[in-house]
Design an enzyme around this catalytic site. Structure first.
Site, PDB file in Angstrom:
ATOM      1  N   HIS A 105       0.804  -1.230   0.000  1.00 48.96           N
ATOM      2  CA  HIS A 105       0.000   0.000   0.000  1.00 48.96           C
ATOM      3  C   HIS A 105       0.838   1.282   0.000  1.00 48.96           C
ATOM      4  CE1 HIS A 105      -3.506  -2.364   0.063  1.00 48.96           C
ATOM      5  NE2 HIS A 105      -3.759  -2.436   1.346  1.00 48.96           N
ATOM      6  N   HIS A 179     -10.015   2.233  -0.152  1.00 50.15           N
ATOM      7  CA  HIS A 179      -9.957   1.182   0.865  1.00 50.15           C
ATOM      8  C   HIS A 179     -11.044   1.285   1.942  1.00 50.15           C
ATOM      9  CE1 HIS A 179      -8.071  -1.999   3.181  1.00 50.15           C
ATOM     10  NE2 HIS A 179      -7.107  -2.106   2.300  1.00 50.15           N
ATOM     11  N   GLU A 309     -11.553  -3.661  -3.448  1.00 47.16           N
ATOM     12  CA  GLU A 309     -10.585  -2.653  -3.877  1.00 47.16           C
ATOM     13  C   GLU A 309     -10.277  -2.837  -5.358  1.00 47.16           C
ATOM     14  OE1 GLU A 309      -7.140  -3.104  -1.017  1.00 47.16           O
ATOM     15  OE2 GLU A 309      -8.587  -4.408  -0.059  1.00 47.16           O
TER      16      GLU A 309
HETATM   17  C1  GLA Z   1      -5.556  -5.080   1.752  1.00 50.70           C
HETATM   18  C2  GLA Z   1      -4.647  -6.246   1.765  1.00 50.70           C
HETATM   19  C3  GLA Z   1      -4.784  -6.979   3.050  1.00 50.70           C
HETATM   20  C4  GLA Z   1      -4.528  -6.066   4.219  1.00 50.70           C
HETATM   21  C5  GLA Z   1      -5.450  -4.881   4.144  1.00 50.70           C
HETATM   22  C6  GLA Z   1      -5.144  -3.872   5.222  1.00 50.70           C
HETATM   23  O1  GLA Z   1      -6.838  -5.443   1.552  1.00 50.70           O
HETATM   24  O2  GLA Z   1      -4.827  -7.111   0.680  1.00 50.70           O
HETATM   25  O3  GLA Z   1      -3.888  -8.056   3.089  1.00 50.70           O
HETATM   26  O4  GLA Z   1      -3.203  -5.604   4.176  1.00 50.70           O
HETATM   27  O5  GLA Z   1      -5.362  -4.261   2.901  1.00 50.70           O
HETATM   28  O6  GLA Z   1      -5.075  -4.429   6.488  1.00 50.70           O
END
Ligand code: GLA
Length: 344
Positions: A105, A179, A309
């Protein structure tokens, strides 16, 4: 329709602003300039009662504590990059390792943790906020000054449009996403295991144990990932101990298409997700473990929210067979996602 703007706090000498958009049917969206974050989203159930259906916090300060990207804009590269590195045009780049050996991220201080500039936008059918951020060359290890814009627009037909634009002065990788964690009963109202989910994807990208794709693209048929027909989220979780955290390869590629649909039978709320992205990460809130207290003191346990997402596939910078995430000078990165709220 109306927009209200308020001061919500201060961060590094800069003002934290919060905007509330409200359309004529009564949907309300709150957005802040820290992380270009969606703070709350009030939508009606089948009786017309409003509930906030996204997880988050009541005050700005709490967003600075333990916060798994609640409602945030994620970038410069959403999801994971294996070994936190890539080679682009013969040059190697090392990124921050913030997820074991991998990059997640956008790094230690991703786009979810910076202050964006704001501008109110809209017309007779919609209103919103345009957020802009200039990510400097070398930030979190990425090459190129990246000029980004994320616009949220709430329409009179109960759609929330999130559109992205970016340009760069050196070749780089870009993959932006949103997100929000949704619970269609209302945030903090138990888990999402009874929600019914449909994902318009016949294929997915299998991952290793650190959640980095193996490069294969496999059929969902005869797996726990087959959501081509609507299925209750919890139905096959006993076959998937970690929960869902997978990238689906959408059947509709390139054009704006319906990617997923989620129905919650008690409230009658129905969410549709449309996107121009080739993939969507379905994450069932597996890492929520009851240690976060969110809005109105609600404790967020495992599976208390789900994320959908829209994105390019994880680790694309190291996977030549995946759709490219390279952005070069003179090109424009464009992406659109629509969350549409209905009842039935
Ligand atoms: C995304 C990732 C997950 C986790 C979340 C945040 O969805 O794929 O593995 O890192 O973000 O906690």
């Amino acid at each position: 329709m109306k927009t209200e703007e308020k001061t919500w706090g201060e961060y590094g000498g800069q003002k934290i602003k919060i905007f509330q958009l409200e359309n004529t049917p009564g949907l309300k969206v709150r957005l802040m300039n820290y992380g270009a974050t969606l703070v709350s989203l009030f939508v009606p159930d089948r009786q017309g009662n409003l509930a906030d259906i996204t997880l988050g916090f009541d005050s700005f300060e709490e967003y600075l504590g333990k916060n798994p990207y609640f409602g945030a804009t994620v970038g410069r590269y959403a999801n994971r990059i294996g070994q936190a590195r890539f080679i682009l045009d013969g040059q190697g780049y090392q990124l921050a390792k913030n997820d074991g050996e991998n990059h997640l991220h956008g790094g230690v201080k991703g786009f979810d943790k910076v202050i964006w500039k704001t501008e109110e936008i809209g017309n007779s059918q919609s209103l919103g906020v345009k957020f802009s951020y200039l990510s400097p060359d070398g930030e979190e290890g990425y090459p190129g000054n990246l000029n980004c814009q994320v616009s949220y627009l709430l329409t009179e037909s109960n759609e929330l449009h999130i559109s992205y634009l970016a340009s760069t002065d050196k070749a780089t990788h870009v993959n932006l996403t949103h997100h929000s964690y949704f619970n269609l009963v209302g945030q903090g109202e138990g888990n999402i295991l009874e929600h019914e989910l449909q994902i318009f994807a016949s294929r997915y990208t299998p991952v290793d144990k650190t959640l980095i794709p193996t490069s294969e693209i496999k059929e969902v048929e005869n797996t726990t990932l087959d959501f081509r027909q609507s299925r209750v989220i919890g139905e096959r979780l006993n076959q998937l101990p970690g929960g869902y955290d997978h990238n689906f390869v959408l059947d509709n590629r390139g054009l704006l298409g319906l990617a997923a649909r989620v129905f919650e039978p008690l409230s009658g709320r129905l969410l549709e997700v449309y996107t121009t992205e080739p993939g969507i990460q379905f994450y069932s809130g597996n890492f929520l473990d009851g240690t976060i207290k969110g809005k109105q003191g609600k404790v967020y346990g495992k599976y208390s929210g789900f994320c959908l997402e829209p994105q390019h596939f994880p680790d694309s910078p190291n996977k030549p067979n995946f759709p490219s995430t390279v952005l070069r000078p003179g090109e424009l990165y464009r992406s659109l996602t629509i969350f549409k709220f209905l009842t039935k």
